[in-house]
Design a protein around this motif. Structure first.
Motif, short mmCIF file in Angstrom:
data_model
loop_
_atom_site.label_atom_id
_atom_site.label_comp_id
_atom_site.label_asym_id
_atom_site.label_seq_id
_atom_site.Cartn_x
_atom_site.Cartn_y
_atom_site.Cartn_z
N ASP A 1 51.19 40.03 5.51
CA ASP A 1 50.02 39.46 6.18
C ASP A 1 50.36 38.22 7.00
N HIS A 2 51.64 37.83 7.02
CA HIS A 2 52.06 36.68 7.82
C HIS A 2 52.92 37.08 9.02
N ARG A 3 53.26 38.36 9.13
CA ARG A 3 54.25 38.75 10.13
C ARG A 3 53.74 38.61 11.56
N PHE A 4 52.43 38.59 11.77
CA PHE A 4 51.90 38.39 13.11
C PHE A 4 51.29 37.00 13.28
N SER A 5 51.63 36.10 12.36
CA SER A 5 51.13 34.73 12.45
C SER A 5 52.04 33.91 13.34
N GLU A 6 51.50 33.41 14.43
CA GLU A 6 52.28 32.61 15.38
C GLU A 6 52.96 31.42 14.70
N SER A 7 52.28 30.80 13.76
CA SER A 7 52.81 29.59 13.11
C SER A 7 54.04 29.85 12.25
N GLU A 8 54.29 31.09 11.89
CA GLU A 8 55.46 31.42 11.05
C GLU A 8 56.75 31.45 11.86
N TYR A 9 56.65 31.53 13.15
CA TYR A 9 57.83 31.65 14.01
C TYR A 9 58.12 30.30 14.65
N LYS A 10 59.33 29.78 14.40
CA LYS A 10 59.68 28.43 14.84
C LYS A 10 60.47 28.41 16.13
N ILE A 11 60.99 29.55 16.53
CA ILE A 11 61.83 29.60 17.73
C ILE A 11 61.18 30.56 18.72
N LEU B 1 61.20 45.17 28.03
CA LEU B 1 61.49 43.75 27.94
C LEU B 1 62.73 43.53 27.08
N SER B 2 63.50 42.52 27.46
CA SER B 2 64.68 42.15 26.69
C SER B 2 64.60 40.68 26.30
N CYS B 3 65.19 40.37 25.17
CA CYS B 3 65.25 38.99 24.70
C CYS B 3 66.67 38.72 24.24
N GLY B 4 67.42 37.94 25.03
CA GLY B 4 68.77 37.58 24.65
C GLY B 4 68.74 36.46 23.63
N VAL B 5 69.56 36.61 22.58
CA VAL B 5 69.58 35.64 21.48
C VAL B 5 70.95 34.97 21.44
N SER B 6 70.97 33.67 21.58
CA SER B 6 72.23 32.93 21.51
C SER B 6 72.18 31.94 20.35
N GLY B 7 73.34 31.43 19.99
CA GLY B 7 73.40 30.49 18.87
C GLY B 7 73.89 31.22 17.64
N ASN B 8 73.04 31.34 16.65
CA ASN B 8 73.37 32.04 15.41
C ASN B 8 72.35 33.15 15.18
N PRO B 9 72.40 34.22 16.00
CA PRO B 9 71.34 35.23 15.97
C PRO B 9 71.20 35.95 14.65
N HIS B 10 72.30 36.11 13.95
CA HIS B 10 72.25 36.87 12.70
C HIS B 10 71.54 36.11 11.59
N ALA C 1 61.32 34.16 16.83
CA ALA C 1 62.22 34.45 15.72
C ALA C 1 62.01 33.45 14.59
N THR C 2 62.34 33.90 13.39
CA THR C 2 62.31 33.04 12.22
C THR C 2 63.42 33.45 11.26
N PRO C 3 64.05 32.51 10.59
CA PRO C 3 65.09 32.86 9.63
C PRO C 3 64.53 33.29 8.27
N PHE C 4 63.22 33.27 8.13
CA PHE C 4 62.61 33.51 6.83
C PHE C 4 62.03 34.91 6.72
N CYS C 5 62.04 35.41 5.47
CA CYS C 5 61.35 36.65 5.17
C CYS C 5 59.85 36.36 5.13
N TYR D 1 63.31 37.68 10.80
CA TYR D 1 62.26 38.39 11.55
C TYR D 1 62.31 37.98 13.01
N MET D 2 62.14 38.98 13.87
CA MET D 2 61.99 38.71 15.29
C MET D 2 60.81 39.52 15.78
N GLY D 3 60.17 39.02 16.83
CA GLY D 3 58.99 39.72 17.29
C GLY D 3 58.61 39.41 18.72
N TRP D 4 57.66 40.16 19.19
CA TRP D 4 57.07 39.97 20.51
C TRP D 4 55.60 39.60 20.34
#
Length: 126
Positions: free
Chosen positions: A105-115, A20-29, A97-101, A33-36
């Motif tokens: 115990d939060h890395r697999f929490s759906e609510s932490e990812y805003k995009i 699987l691929s996920c193209g990131v546009s905008g300000n990817p850097h 994806a999320t811009p936050f560290c 955190y990014m995830g599947w």
């Protein structure tokens, strides 16, 4: 504004592989955190694999040793290599994806990812 677009979903036989691929546009850097994640109808969305901006990864127990997440910052793309696929891997797969560290115990929490992307379907037949 960051946008995510997944691709690569398909129907495969048990034991097969997909990437699987996920193209990131905008300000990817800006995404720390990014995830599947994946979701089956009638069930909660579950985290599969995550990666931080330094390349450190975490995996759900159900996919350890079979799936590999990677991030190509030059191509602004997130990948999920899936090997030894099983029928229970059948789901809609989402890139997030999320811009936050995140604490561990939060890395697999759906609510932490805003995009989120729109999803790509993976179907594994026995």
């Amino acid at each position: 504004q960051v946008r995510l677009v997944e691709s690569g979903g398909d129907s495969v036989q048990s034991g097969g592989s997909l990437r699987l691929s996920c193209g990131v546009s905008g300000n990817p850097h800006s995404m720390y955190y990014m995830g599947w994640f994946r979701q089956v109808p009638g069930k909660l969305r579950e985290g599969v694999a995550v990666i931080d901006s330094d390349g450190y990864t975490n995996y759900a127990d159900s996919v350890k040793g079979r799936f590999t997440i990677s991030r190509d910052n030059a191509k602004n793309t997130l990948y999920l290599q899936m090997n030894s696929l099983r029928p229970e891997d059948t789901a809609m797969y989402y890139c997030a994806a999320t811009p936050f560290c995140l604490y561990s115990d939060h890395r697999f929490s759906e609510s932490e990812y805003k995009i989120w992307g729109q999803g790509t379907q993976v179907t594994v037949s026995s």
